[in-house]
Design an enzyme around this catalytic site. Sequence first.
Site, PDB file in Angstrom:
ATOM      1  N   ARG A 181       0.814  -1.230   0.000  1.00 50.78           N
ATOM      2  CA  ARG A 181       0.000   0.000   0.000  1.00 50.78           C
ATOM      3  C   ARG A 181       0.845   1.277   0.000  1.00 50.78           C
ATOM      4  O   ARG A 181       0.487   2.278   0.631  1.00 50.78           O
ATOM      5  CB  ARG A 181      -0.949   0.037   1.211  1.00 50.78           C
ATOM      6  N   SER A 230     -10.136   0.953   3.656  1.00 50.94           N
ATOM      7  CA  SER A 230      -9.354   0.516   4.820  1.00 50.94           C
ATOM      8  C   SER A 230      -8.682   1.725   5.452  1.00 50.94           C
ATOM      9  O   SER A 230      -7.948   2.450   4.785  1.00 50.94           O
ATOM     10  CB  SER A 230      -8.286  -0.491   4.410  1.00 50.94           C
ATOM     11  N   GLU A 301      -3.606   4.102   6.641  1.00 53.76           N
ATOM     12  CA  GLU A 301      -3.515   3.886   5.189  1.00 53.76           C
ATOM     13  C   GLU A 301      -4.149   5.092   4.486  1.00 53.76           C
ATOM     14  O   GLU A 301      -3.640   5.596   3.487  1.00 53.76           O
ATOM     15  CB  GLU A 301      -4.258   2.603   4.783  1.00 53.76           C
TER      16      GLU A 301
HETATM   17  C1  FAD Z   1     -15.426   1.004  -0.415  1.00 56.88           C
HETATM   18  C2  FAD Z   1     -13.930   1.077  -0.616  1.00 56.88           C
HETATM   19  C3  FAD Z   1     -13.209  -0.075  -0.845  1.00 56.88           C
HETATM   20  C4  FAD Z   1     -11.819  -0.019  -1.033  1.00 56.88           C
HETATM   21  N1  FAD Z   1     -11.129  -1.174  -1.261  1.00 56.88           N
HETATM   22  C5  FAD Z   1      -9.799  -1.131  -1.477  1.00 56.88           C
HETATM   23  C6  FAD Z   1      -9.054  -2.332  -1.740  1.00 56.88           C
HETATM   24  O1  FAD Z   1      -9.575  -3.427  -1.799  1.00 56.88           O
HETATM   25  N2  FAD Z   1      -7.728  -2.227  -1.930  1.00 56.88           N
HETATM   26  C7  FAD Z   1      -7.076  -1.028  -1.890  1.00 56.88           C
HETATM   27  O2  FAD Z   1      -5.861  -1.000  -2.081  1.00 56.88           O
HETATM   28  N3  FAD Z   1      -7.752   0.116  -1.643  1.00 56.88           N
HETATM   29  C8  FAD Z   1      -9.086   0.096  -1.442  1.00 56.88           C
HETATM   30  N4  FAD Z   1      -9.771   1.253  -1.188  1.00 56.88           N
HETATM   31  C9  FAD Z   1      -9.025   2.518  -1.106  1.00 56.88           C
HETATM   32  C10 FAD Z   1      -8.897   3.282  -2.432  1.00 56.88           C
HETATM   33  O3  FAD Z   1      -9.947   2.947  -3.324  1.00 56.88           O
HETATM   34  C11 FAD Z   1      -7.553   3.050  -3.112  1.00 56.88           C
HETATM   35  O4  FAD Z   1      -6.467   3.422  -2.293  1.00 56.88           O
HETATM   36  C12 FAD Z   1      -7.452   3.843  -4.422  1.00 56.88           C
HETATM   37  O5  FAD Z   1      -6.295   3.431  -5.108  1.00 56.88           O
HETATM   38  C13 FAD Z   1      -7.407   5.352  -4.215  1.00 56.88           C
HETATM   39  O6  FAD Z   1      -7.600   5.949  -5.473  1.00 56.88           O
HETATM   40  P1  FAD Z   1      -8.226   7.401  -5.614  1.00 56.88           P
HETATM   41  O7  FAD Z   1      -8.201   7.753  -7.045  1.00 56.88           O
HETATM   42  O8  FAD Z   1      -9.539   7.486  -4.941  1.00 56.88           O
HETATM   43  O9  FAD Z   1      -7.147   8.254  -4.829  1.00 56.88           O
HETATM   44  P2  FAD Z   1      -7.417   9.320  -3.678  1.00 56.88           P
HETATM   45  O10 FAD Z   1      -8.104   8.644  -2.549  1.00 56.88           O
HETATM   46  O11 FAD Z   1      -8.048  10.526  -4.253  1.00 56.88           O
HETATM   47  O12 FAD Z   1      -5.920   9.662  -3.260  1.00 56.88           O
HETATM   48  C14 FAD Z   1      -5.153   8.726  -2.544  1.00 56.88           C
HETATM   49  C15 FAD Z   1      -3.686   9.185  -2.589  1.00 56.88           C
HETATM   50  O13 FAD Z   1      -3.210   9.033  -3.922  1.00 56.88           O
HETATM   51  C16 FAD Z   1      -2.682  10.273  -4.394  1.00 56.88           C
HETATM   52  N5  FAD Z   1      -3.003  10.376  -5.824  1.00 56.88           N
HETATM   53  C17 FAD Z   1      -4.222  10.262  -6.398  1.00 56.88           C
HETATM   54  N6  FAD Z   1      -4.125  10.415  -7.729  1.00 56.88           N
HETATM   55  C18 FAD Z   1      -2.810  10.627  -7.996  1.00 56.88           C
HETATM   56  C19 FAD Z   1      -2.072  10.872  -9.189  1.00 56.88           C
HETATM   57  N7  FAD Z   1      -2.660  10.938 -10.396  1.00 56.88           N
HETATM   58  N8  FAD Z   1      -0.739  11.048  -9.089  1.00 56.88           N
HETATM   59  C20 FAD Z   1      -0.106  10.999  -7.888  1.00 56.88           C
HETATM   60  N9  FAD Z   1      -0.761  10.781  -6.721  1.00 56.88           N
HETATM   61  C21 FAD Z   1      -2.094  10.594  -6.781  1.00 56.88           C
HETATM   62  C22 FAD Z   1      -3.400  11.343  -3.576  1.00 56.88           C
HETATM   63  O14 FAD Z   1      -2.651  12.545  -3.519  1.00 56.88           O
HETATM   64  C23 FAD Z   1      -3.521  10.655  -2.221  1.00 56.88           C
HETATM   65  O15 FAD Z   1      -2.321  10.802  -1.490  1.00 56.88           O
HETATM   66  C24 FAD Z   1     -11.158   1.225  -0.994  1.00 56.88           C
HETATM   67  C25 FAD Z   1     -11.894   2.397  -0.775  1.00 56.88           C
HETATM   68  C26 FAD Z   1     -13.264   2.328  -0.589  1.00 56.88           C
HETATM   69  C27 FAD Z   1     -14.029   3.601  -0.363  1.00 56.88           C
END
Ligand code: FAD
Length: 312
Positions: A181, A230, A301
């Site tokens: 992660r 998470s 996380e």
């Molecule tokens: C219901 C639910 C279930 C989930 N299940 C999982 C799972 O099974 N496994 C898992 O790993 N995660 C899970 N997550 C967490 C999340 O979906 C992941 O971490 C996902 O990868 C985050 O993507 P995001 O686009 O929403 O990023 P954000 O939440 O918007 O950002 C997360 C981080 O990434 C950075 N970031 C975003 N985009 C970029 C970019 N283009 N360049 C550089 N940095 C960037 C942001 O600055 C921030 O620090 C879950 C979340 C929810 C709500």
Amino acid sequence: MQQKFPINDTLKATLEQIKGRVQFDAPLGALTWFRVGGVAQVLIKPSDIEDLQYIQKVALDNNLPVTVLGVGSNVIVRDGGISGITIKLGGPSFTMVYQEGNAISAGGGALDRTVAETAREFGLSGLEFLVSIPGTIGGAVFMNAGAYDFETKDALVSVEGVTVEGNHVTLARQDCGFSYRSSRLPKGIIVTRALFEAPSGGLEEITLKMQGFLAKREATQPTRTRTGGSTFKNPPGELKAWQLIDQAGCRGMMIGGAQVSHMHCNFLLNTGGATAQDIEDLGELVRKKVYEKCGVQLEWEIKRLGVNRGEG
Ligand SMILES: Cc1cc2nc3c(=O)[nH]c(=O)nc-3n(C[C@H](O)[C@H](O)[C@H](O)COP(=O)(O)OP(=O)(O)OC[C@H]3O[C@@H](n4cnc5c(N)ncnc54)[C@H](O)[C@@H]3O)c2cc1C
């Protein structure tokens, strides 16, 4: 919002030179899964790489911090908002997903689910797990998102991004410093595209795998609520974060409108009227109780972005 980084009319006009959209004091809550948080001092939706390069250079020249938001599925935006520039990738340049032989190229703003579905369309396997992660490819790369024994790094070949200096670069997978992660990408880089290897697979097998992941997810996680996924990383050792949280008696615990999910106690929920402060305080209380009961320091996380109300 207290203006920690004053932006005068000249700087405003400089930022507004781009083709994309520039907004000032833009509310961010609606752009996150938790639906909480203050405003972005500047929210920018660049329309292409050139815009992004320009913004990074202007930010560097003017000492403005830059924060990137995917779809906000793993963040708490604090109530005092985010100072400086917040970037949100959208539009075709950043969301296009296409096949390149036995590989899939996906924009940094593309939804993980779209990537999994595109791979299936072309009979390509290995990306099925992405169907169950509700984020963007930029977020998946930055977080090394994973599920069901797969991680984003596993299929990744290379990552494109725009550095703080405004250079458009390509990084090989081994240069991204992936671990559980987490990644160690160059500081401040914005991920604009990722290339995944994806061997040919049977359409039925790929479809069944994706359906299985979605069904499992639906049965075990509160996927239709205001949550951030998470909250804590699983610590080294036998017990997962949710088991420690359960042992510490935190299931269902509340602060204000924030609650530890009954269904999956490593998920925090906004039950309606929570503030970002409620959610973060609840997370810290969980950490304290787990440490007192089990002697384990849980590591967040979820990324906490911005400042608390009243902080500059
Ligand atoms: C219901 C639910 C279930 C989930 N299940 C999982 C799972 O099974 N496994 C898992 O790993 N995660 C899970 N997550 C967490 C999340 O979906 C992941 O971490 C996902 O990868 C985050 O993507 P995001 O686009 O929403 O990023 P954000 O939440 O918007 O950002 C997360 C981080 O990434 C950075 N970031 C975003 N985009 C970029 C970019 N283009 N360049 C550089 N940095 C960037 C942001 O600055 C921030 O620090 C879950 C979340 C929810 C709500």
